[in-house]
Write an enzyme that holds these catalytic residues in place. Structure first.
Site, PDB file in Angstrom:
ATOM      1  N   ASP A  42       0.917  -1.138  -0.159  1.00  0.00           N
ATOM      2  CA  ASP A  42       0.120   0.098  -0.098  1.00  0.00           C
ATOM      3  C   ASP A  42       0.825   1.182  -0.218  1.00  0.00           C
ATOM      4  OD1 ASP A  42       0.912  -0.089   2.664  1.00  0.00           O
ATOM      5  OD2 ASP A  42      -1.033   0.017   3.563  1.00  0.00           O
ATOM      6  N   SER A  43       2.181   1.192   0.264  1.00  0.00           N
ATOM      7  CA  SER A  43       3.130   2.149  -0.234  1.00  0.00           C
ATOM      8  C   SER A  43       3.013   2.817  -1.644  1.00  0.00           C
ATOM      9  CB  SER A  43       4.585   1.744   0.065  1.00  0.00           C
ATOM     10  OG  SER A  43       4.877   0.531  -0.781  1.00  0.00           O
ATOM     11  N   ASP A  81      -1.260  -6.132  -0.740  1.00  0.00           N
ATOM     12  CA  ASP A  81      -1.225  -5.509   0.752  1.00  0.00           C
ATOM     13  C   ASP A  81      -2.620  -4.902   0.965  1.00  0.00           C
ATOM     14  OD1 ASP A  81      -0.187  -4.726   2.853  1.00  0.00           O
ATOM     15  OD2 ASP A  81       1.098  -3.020   2.244  1.00  0.00           O
ATOM     16  N   LYS A 110      -1.254  -9.474   2.508  1.00  0.00           N
ATOM     17  CA  LYS A 110      -0.487  -8.908   3.714  1.00  0.00           C
ATOM     18  C   LYS A 110      -1.387  -8.096   4.564  1.00  0.00           C
ATOM     19  CE  LYS A 110       2.903  -5.760   3.714  1.00  0.00           C
ATOM     20  NZ  LYS A 110       2.462  -4.811   4.651  1.00  0.00           N
ATOM     21  N   GLU A 112      -1.593  -5.639   8.161  1.00  0.00           N
ATOM     22  CA  GLU A 112      -0.830  -5.117   9.202  1.00  0.00           C
ATOM     23  C   GLU A 112      -1.244  -5.487  10.573  1.00  0.00           C
ATOM     24  OE1 GLU A 112       0.288  -1.085   8.667  1.00  0.00           O
ATOM     25  OE2 GLU A 112       0.931  -1.401   6.827  1.00  0.00           O
ATOM     26  N   GLU A 179       9.047  -4.938  10.576  1.00  0.00           N
ATOM     27  CA  GLU A 179       9.292  -3.460   9.986  1.00  0.00           C
ATOM     28  C   GLU A 179       9.833  -2.541  11.232  1.00  0.00           C
ATOM     29  OE1 GLU A 179       6.839  -1.460   7.256  1.00  0.00           O
ATOM     30  OE2 GLU A 179       8.112   0.334   7.268  1.00  0.00           O
TER      31      GLU A 179
HETATM   32  O1  KIV Z   1       3.522  -1.152   1.767  1.00  0.00           O
HETATM   33  C1  KIV Z   1       4.654  -1.498   1.617  1.00  0.00           C
HETATM   34  O2  KIV Z   1       5.598  -1.383   0.850  1.00  0.00           O
HETATM   35  C2  KIV Z   1       5.112  -2.479   2.996  1.00  0.00           C
HETATM   36  C3  KIV Z   1       6.485  -2.819   2.801  1.00  0.00           C
HETATM   37  C4  KIV Z   1       7.523  -1.662   2.798  1.00  0.00           C
HETATM   38  C5  KIV Z   1       6.875  -3.821   3.758  1.00  0.00           C
HETATM   39  O3  KIV Z   1       4.374  -2.574   3.633  1.00  0.00           O
END
Ligand code: KIV
Length: 262
Positions: A42-43, A81, A110, A112, A179
């Site tokens: 989600d970055s 994510d 993924k 969090e 992280e």
């Molecule tokens: O959103 C993302 O890119 C991440 C990674 C940096 C682990 O969660």
């Protein structure tokens, strides 16, 4: 690679590598590389859309990026994510996102954290969808954490993270992003769980590393956290190419005869 290969890598002491990816053309490069997996993080909200945090990511935004990456990297294990707050909206809402991600081409999701949505992690994993957990500096909680601060510094905080990691393993996660934690805490988590830990800003005593592609390739110059190693000057290379193009047009050397149809 598949979930069994990731488990075997930890057993055999073989380090794992992941990078983020958000689009088709860089996915083509990753598909040709030897990285073990791709995270459509989600970055994307920050790296591709210019937001200041990951919070503006949506299921639609993520599915769009996952589909592009899946087309470009058909040979890689792809993790999508879950954007905030879709794993906090109950099982049906979370499963709608999982469904959209799988349809777009993801192999795993993924999520969090764990507090308050352990059952959702368990439900997704129990449905046969591999789940990657994420502990430590969880960027979706940036406002509650008071900024992007290193986690697990005190003994209590480290113990809490170890405990959360154990619970995520028990809930069915196949791996864990760790992280922004001290190296000692990351090492303790890695020893405490039998699933692979994938560190980012977590030192070397983890089972693998993940970096944002644009960070490692030097494609952005705005921020450079201590834990990032910039392996190339991608930004400079692209800027030079565009400047060379601009100059060549303006000085009349492009297009040449060879670049022109008779
Ligand atoms: O959103 C993302 O890119 C991440 C990674 C940096 C682990 O969660």
């Amino acid at each position: 690679m598949n979930v069994h290969d990731f488990a075997a890598a930890k057993r055999d002491g073989r380090k794992l590598t992941f990078t983020t990816c958000y689009d088709w053309w860089s996915a083509r490069i990753l598909n040709e590389s030897s990285v073990d997996g791709i995270l459509v993080g989600d970055s994307a909200a920050m790296v591709m859309h210019g937001h200041l945090t990951t919070l503006p990511a949506t299921p639609e935004m993520m599915s769009f990026h996952i589909a592009a990456v899946a087309r470009g990297a058909p040979d890689k294990f792809l993790i999508g994510d879950m954007p905030f707050p879709w794993h906090r909206k109950g099982i049906p809402a979370a499963m709608d996102v999982v469904d959209a991600f799988l349809t777009a081409g993801a192999h795993a999701v993924k999520l969090e954290g764990i507090e308050g949505h352990e059952e959702i992690v368990r439900h997704i994993a129990g449905s046969g969808v591999p789940v990657m957990g994420h502990v430590g500096l969880t960027p979706q909680s940036v406002n509650a954490l008071g900024g992007y601060r290193v986690q697990g510094r005190s003994e209590d905080a480290a113990e809490r993270l170890v405990e959360e990691s154990r619970r995520l393993e028990q809930a069915g996660c196949f791996s864990l992003v760790v992280e922004g934690v001290t190296s000692g805490t990351a090492a303790a988590i890695t020893r405490a769980v039998s699933i692979p830990t994938i560190g980012i800003g977590a030192g070397i005593e983890v089972d693998g590393q993940v970096l944002v592609l644009h960070d490692l390739a030097g494609l952005q110059r705005e921020v450079k956290p201590k834990f990032v190693r910039v392996f190339a000057d991608g930004y400079g290379m692209l800027l030079k190419a565009v400047e060379d193009f601009d100059r060549s047009v303006k000085d009349g050397s492009f297009p040449s005869e060879d670049e022109t149809y008779e």
